[in-house]
Scaffold this active site. Structure first.
Site, mmCIF file in Angstrom:
data_model
loop_
_atom_site.group_PDB
_atom_site.id
_atom_site.type_symbol
_atom_site.label_atom_id
_atom_site.label_comp_id
_atom_site.label_asym_id
_atom_site.label_seq_id
_atom_site.Cartn_x
_atom_site.Cartn_y
_atom_site.Cartn_z
ATOM 1 N N MET A 1 62.169 6.748 55.879
ATOM 2 C CA MET A 1 61.111 6.528 55.673
ATOM 3 C C MET A 1 60.209 6.800 53.829
ATOM 4 S SD MET A 1 58.192 10.266 54.916
ATOM 5 C CE MET A 1 58.778 10.923 54.421
ATOM 6 N N ASP B 1 68.893 20.735 50.873
ATOM 7 C CA ASP B 1 68.260 19.746 51.382
ATOM 8 C C ASP B 1 66.802 20.423 50.890
ATOM 9 O OD1 ASP B 1 66.285 17.594 52.000
ATOM 10 O OD2 ASP B 1 68.382 16.836 53.750
ATOM 11 N N SER C 1 68.066 9.293 56.698
ATOM 12 C CA SER C 1 67.013 9.914 56.630
ATOM 13 C C SER C 1 65.906 9.960 58.370
ATOM 14 C CB SER C 1 66.371 10.056 55.866
ATOM 15 O OG SER C 1 65.339 10.558 56.050
ATOM 16 N N GLN C 2 65.266 9.633 58.334
ATOM 17 C CA GLN C 2 63.992 8.896 60.016
ATOM 18 C C GLN C 2 65.102 7.611 60.541
ATOM 19 O OE1 GLN C 2 59.903 8.404 59.367
ATOM 20 N NE2 GLN C 2 60.655 6.124 59.107
ATOM 21 N N HIS D 1 68.063 15.873 49.424
ATOM 22 C CA HIS D 1 68.457 14.716 50.395
ATOM 23 C C HIS D 1 68.709 13.493 50.089
ATOM 24 C CE1 HIS D 1 67.031 13.099 54.758
ATOM 25 N NE2 HIS D 1 66.138 12.202 53.821
#
Length: 299
Positions: free
Chosen positions: A33, A226, A107-108, A282
């Site tokens: 993202m 995270d 991530s995504q 993260h």
């Protein structure tokens, strides 16, 4: 001269016996993202690092859109199902990937590449590496935002609070499509247009199961400190115990695993699932960790 004439056929024969050098498996990367395919401090850095460590490798860092700005914007606002379809088309028409590839999502991008594995088995994906991907959904709370996108995320947070599972929000806001509210499980199962589908929440698509199980390895990296993903255990396919937002359960205690709707139980027993933990927030990791822990899955 006679010795040289004799040596040439011998070398040629050796070449025939040894055969051509084994081809290096290509790598496909999907960013997270607010990022883009070629950001020099993120995906561009990773691409160069892999190319340096694995000479001759072909690395495709996915770009969704005609330029880097569109690529970044689409990570917020382009329907994920459309993005996955676009990526499947890119992969299918790239001649350098026709024999198969490894995939690494950040991530995504981790759950998006899993959707590619489940929906588009040709060309074949061999190993899937999910670096901080949210496979049971994110984000109950949307704690913070990456980079310089805080103003965008403030708006997204308000929009999600107002109606994450409404048709308009689901179709036009990427983060809503993997928003998993443990206090609204029925709304999630009924109205999530992406995550509920790839997690087989509304029924079993046998091709999803079969295609995911075709992976050689499914590697999941969880960041142990995270502060961006809530709950962090989603990065290992765990989630909140249904109906509350405090106690979490691991993948092996979820109905997804017990009912084996995606084949994860069978993959786990076959040693195909790899759960890695790394200290840090993260997507914070060292080059040394990447070299020693991730590169072996690409070679």
């Amino acid at each position: 001269m006679a010795a040289l004439r004799t040596a040439v056929p011998v070398l040629a024969l050796l070449g025939l016996c040894l055969g051509p050098a084994a081809a290096v498996t290509p790598l496909v990367i999907w960013h997270g993202m607010g990022d883009s395919c070629c950001n020099p401090v993120s995906m561009g850095y990773i691409q160069k690092l892999v190319e340096k460590k694995i000479p001759g490798i072909y690395v495709l860092s996915l770009k969704i859109g005609s330029n880097l700005i569109q690529d970044m914007e689409n990570s917020f606002f382009m329907n994920v199902n459309d993005q996955v379809s676009e990526v499947c088309s890119q992969l299918a028409t790239d001649p350098r990937l026709k024999a198969g590839y490894n995939a690494m999502g950040f991530s995504q991008g981790g759950q998006f590449l899993r959707a590619v594995a489940q929906r588009c088995p040709s060309p074949p994906m061999f190993n899937l590496i999910s670096v901080g991907g949210q496979h049971q959904g994110r984000v109950y709370g949307f704690p913070r935002c990456p980079g310089e996108s805080s103003h965008v995320c403030d708006w997204i947070r308000k929009t999600l609070d107002l109606g994450a599972y409404t048709k308009t929000v689901q179709e036009h806001l990427v983060q809503a499509e993997y928003w998993h509210d443990p206090l609204k499980e029925e709304d999630y199962r009924k109205n999530s247009i992406f995550l509920a589908d790839i997690n087989q929440e509304r029924g079993i698509n046998e091709s999803y199961r079969r295609n995911l199980m075709a992976l050689k390895k499914f590697v999941m990296v969880k960041f142990l400190n995270d502060t961006m993903v809530d709950p962090p255990i989603s990065e290992w396919f765990g989630f909140y115990k249904s109906g509350q937002a405090k106690e979490t359960i691991p993948l092996q205690e979820t109905s997804l695993y017990k009912e084996d709707r995606l084949g994860l139980q069978e993959m786990d027993k076959a040693g195909k699932l790899v759960f890695l933990g790394v200290k840090g927030d993260h997507l914070h990791f060292s080059e040394e960790w990447f070299d020693s822990t991730i590169l072996p899955f690409l070679q």
